[in-house]
Design an enzyme around this catalytic site. Structure first.
Site, PDB file in Angstrom:
ATOM      1  N   LYS A   1       0.835  -1.208   0.000  1.00 19.60           N
ATOM      2  CA  LYS A   1       0.000   0.000   0.000  1.00 19.60           C
ATOM      3  C   LYS A   1       0.871   1.261   0.000  1.00 19.60           C
ATOM      4  O   LYS A   1       0.600   2.220  -0.727  1.00 19.60           O
ATOM      5  CB  LYS A   1      -0.934  -0.017   1.221  1.00 19.60           C
ATOM      6  CG  LYS A   1      -2.020  -1.081   1.094  1.00 19.60           C
ATOM      7  CD  LYS A   1      -2.812  -1.287   2.370  1.00 19.60           C
ATOM      8  CE  LYS A   1      -3.755  -2.477   2.213  1.00 19.60           C
ATOM      9  NZ  LYS A   1      -4.555  -2.788   3.378  1.00 19.60           N
TER      10      LYS A   1
ATOM     11  N   GLN B   1      -4.901  -2.273   9.513  1.00 17.98           N
ATOM     12  CA  GLN B   1      -4.717  -3.559   8.832  1.00 17.98           C
ATOM     13  C   GLN B   1      -5.348  -4.687   9.650  1.00 17.98           C
ATOM     14  O   GLN B   1      -5.107  -4.817  10.852  1.00 17.98           O
ATOM     15  CB  GLN B   1      -3.215  -3.828   8.604  1.00 17.98           C
ATOM     16  CG  GLN B   1      -2.918  -5.029   7.735  1.00 17.98           C
ATOM     17  CD  GLN B   1      -3.449  -4.872   6.301  1.00 17.98           C
ATOM     18  OE1 GLN B   1      -3.455  -3.783   5.749  1.00 17.98           O
ATOM     19  NE2 GLN B   1      -3.911  -5.962   5.723  1.00 17.98           N
TER      20      GLN B   1
ATOM     21  N   ASP C   1     -11.009   2.194   4.007  1.00 13.99           N
ATOM     22  CA  ASP C   1     -11.545   0.865   3.688  1.00 13.99           C
ATOM     23  C   ASP C   1     -13.024   0.913   3.307  1.00 13.99           C
ATOM     24  O   ASP C   1     -13.558  -0.043   2.740  1.00 13.99           O
ATOM     25  CB  ASP C   1     -11.431  -0.054   4.914  1.00 13.99           C
ATOM     26  CG  ASP C   1     -10.170  -0.899   4.889  1.00 13.99           C
ATOM     27  OD1 ASP C   1      -9.690  -1.233   3.790  1.00 13.99           O
ATOM     28  OD2 ASP C   1      -9.674  -1.234   5.985  1.00 13.99           O
TER      29      ASP C   1
HETATM   30  N1  LIG Z   1      -7.998  -3.133   6.634  1.00 11.85           N
HETATM   31  C1  LIG Z   1      -7.973  -4.174   5.762  1.00 11.85           C
HETATM   32  N2  LIG Z   1      -7.389  -5.315   6.103  1.00 11.85           N
HETATM   33  C2  LIG Z   1      -7.393  -6.344   5.216  1.00 11.85           C
HETATM   34  C3  LIG Z   1      -7.985  -6.202   3.938  1.00 11.85           C
HETATM   35  C4  LIG Z   1      -8.602  -4.988   3.609  1.00 11.85           C
HETATM   36  O1  LIG Z   1      -9.172  -4.792   2.499  1.00 11.85           O
HETATM   37  N3  LIG Z   1      -8.568  -3.978   4.552  1.00 11.85           N
HETATM   38  N4  LIG Z   1      -7.891  -7.234   3.008  1.00 11.85           N
HETATM   39  C5  LIG Z   1      -6.950  -8.308   3.238  1.00 11.85           C
HETATM   40  C6  LIG Z   1      -5.541  -8.015   2.870  1.00 11.85           C
HETATM   41  N5  LIG Z   1      -5.318  -7.036   1.799  1.00 11.85           N
HETATM   42  C7  LIG Z   1      -5.438  -5.726   2.059  1.00 11.85           C
HETATM   43  O2  LIG Z   1      -5.250  -5.257   3.142  1.00 11.85           O
HETATM   44  C8  LIG Z   1      -4.771  -7.450   0.545  1.00 11.85           C
HETATM   45  C9  LIG Z   1      -4.604  -8.767   0.233  1.00 11.85           C
HETATM   46  C10 LIG Z   1      -3.996  -9.153  -0.971  1.00 11.85           C
HETATM   47  C11 LIG Z   1      -3.554  -8.181  -1.839  1.00 11.85           C
HETATM   48  C12 LIG Z   1      -2.852  -8.517  -3.092  1.00 11.85           C
HETATM   49  O3  LIG Z   1      -2.662  -7.665  -3.950  1.00 11.85           O
HETATM   50  N6  LIG Z   1      -2.393  -9.757  -3.225  1.00 11.85           N
HETATM   51  C13 LIG Z   1      -1.625 -10.142  -4.391  1.00 11.85           C
HETATM   52  C14 LIG Z   1      -0.628 -11.209  -3.987  1.00 11.85           C
HETATM   53  C15 LIG Z   1       0.399 -10.659  -3.029  1.00 11.85           C
HETATM   54  C16 LIG Z   1       1.433 -11.699  -2.693  1.00 11.85           C
HETATM   55  O4  LIG Z   1       1.116 -12.601  -1.885  1.00 11.85           O
HETATM   56  O5  LIG Z   1       2.529 -11.594  -3.211  1.00 11.85           O
HETATM   57  C17 LIG Z   1      -2.554 -10.677  -5.466  1.00 11.85           C
HETATM   58  O6  LIG Z   1      -3.707 -11.056  -5.141  1.00 11.85           O
HETATM   59  O7  LIG Z   1      -2.142 -10.694  -6.617  1.00 11.85           O
HETATM   60  C18 LIG Z   1      -3.740  -6.865  -1.539  1.00 11.85           C
HETATM   61  C19 LIG Z   1      -4.333  -6.491  -0.359  1.00 11.85           C
HETATM   62  C20 LIG Z   1      -6.936  -8.665   4.719  1.00 11.85           C
HETATM   63  N7  LIG Z   1      -6.796  -7.523   5.543  1.00 11.85           N
END
Ligand SMILES: Nc1nc2c(c(=O)[nH]1)N[C@@H](CN(C=O)c1ccc(C(=O)N[C@@H](CCC(=O)O)C(=O)O)cc1)CN2
Length: 293
Positions: free
Chosen positions: A53, A97, A120
């Site tokens: 982020k 988070q 969020d």
């Molecule tokens: N406050 C929050 N916490 C969490 C959220 C959220 O939306 N708000 N969601 C998830 C985690 N998350 C963002 O925080 C999140 C998860 C995955 C990805 C992402 O881009 N993943 C990549 C792979 C990354 C890797 O493992 O190398 C992908 O899907 O291609 C972004 C954000 C829980 N907590």
């Protein structure tokens, strides 16, 4: 694999390019959009997501503020940090988070966030506005992941009007809120919300034009339950230790064989994850824009 790929990285890059222009315009008016994150503890996945982020926000010219507390932080310490960010004019939007350590009251912490800075889009006030449908056009933050799912489809030319969307999973970040967006007049989809307690999940899935797998249950969406040509978006994350390598491996909600039946498939990784981050930044840029009218 026959399904067309809904490439979340490409769509997120397009959004970030558009945001970079909006950030530059704000900077010209003396406003530097500021995003903050609160990370409690040192969960490796959460550290990775928070790092992404900040890196991406900085790459489009935003100011990023990274705040961390130890895993044994008290409720009072976390709430004091929330109050600080609520009062900080350099911070236009921020997230806590998730998940938080178990001893903390997550709901009380999320409710303490100033709704206008809720990047969020999960504050009760903002979810309430979504239920009441009073934020169209957008006047308050919307939930990032549902917004990311819809943007991913729309940016790939998928017309949701009249489509039957079956969502699997009842969590607040996706399942409970996505139907409120999809049923707005601008999308005109019809939504069925299913979950791990649904009787005969396959019956519902087989009728879907679009499936959103967000239950966090490995491969709960099976190829035999997908209508040929349907659009399938995999949002679930299940981490398992790989018995061969001993390394942690991520599994989605969608079985790999679905790629041979679906018409469209958003992979995981590379699908909705990058969109969540892009829409988080969008919420913060929109919040900064609202401060200057
Ligand atoms: N406050 C929050 N916490 C969490 C959220 C959220 O939306 N708000 N969601 C998830 C985690 N998350 C963002 O925080 C999140 C998860 C995955 C990805 C992402 O881009 N993943 C990549 C792979 C990354 C890797 O493992 O190398 C992908 O899907 O291609 C972004 C954000 C829980 N907590």
């Amino acid at each position: 694999m026959t399904a067309r790929v809904l490439d979340g990285r490409a769509a997120a890059d397009a959004i970030k390019n558009e945001l970079a222009e909006r950030v530059a315009a704000l900077r010209e008016r003396g406003v530097v959009p500021g995003i903050a994150t609160v990370l409690v503890g040192a969960d490796p996945a959460s550290q990775l997501y928070v790092g992404m982020k900040h890196k991406q926000s900085e790459s489009i010219g935003m100011n990023s503020i990274q705040r961390e507390l130890p895993a044994d932080a008290t409720q009072e310490q976390v709430e004091a940090l929330i109050d600080e960010l609520n009062a900080d004019p350099a911070c236009h939007g921020y997230i806590v988070q998730l998940p938080l350590p178990k001893h903390l009251d997550t709901d009380a912490i999320l409710e303490r966030i100033d709704p206008s800075k809720d990047a969020d889009g999960l504050h009760p006030t903002n979810l309430g506005r979504l239920v009441l449908n009073v934020n169209t056009p957008i006047t308050s933050p919307l939930p990032c992941t549902p917004r990311g799912v819809i943007e991913l489809l729309v940016r790939n030319g998928y017309d949701l009007a009249g489509k039957h969307v079956v969502v699997v999973g009842r969590g607040v970040t996706i399942g409970r809120s996505i139907g409120l967006l999809l049923t707005r007049r601008e999308y005109n989809a019809t939504v069925t919300l299913t979950h791990t307690g649904t009787t005969d999940l396959g019956h519902h899935l087989r009728q879907a034009d679009v499936i959103v797998g967000a239950a966090g249950v490995k491969h709960i969406v099976r190829a035999e339950d997908v209508k040929p040509g349907a659009a399938v978006l995999d949002v679930g994350v299940t981490r398992e230790s790989d018995p061969e390598t001993g390394k942690s491996k991520v599994h989605g909600d969608v079985h790999p064989d679905v790629a041979d039946v679906a018409g469209w498939l958003s992979p995981n990784p590379g699908g909705v994850g990058p969109m969540t981050v892009a829409l988080l930044m969008t919420n913060v840029v929109e919040a900064a824009e609202r401060t200057v009218g």
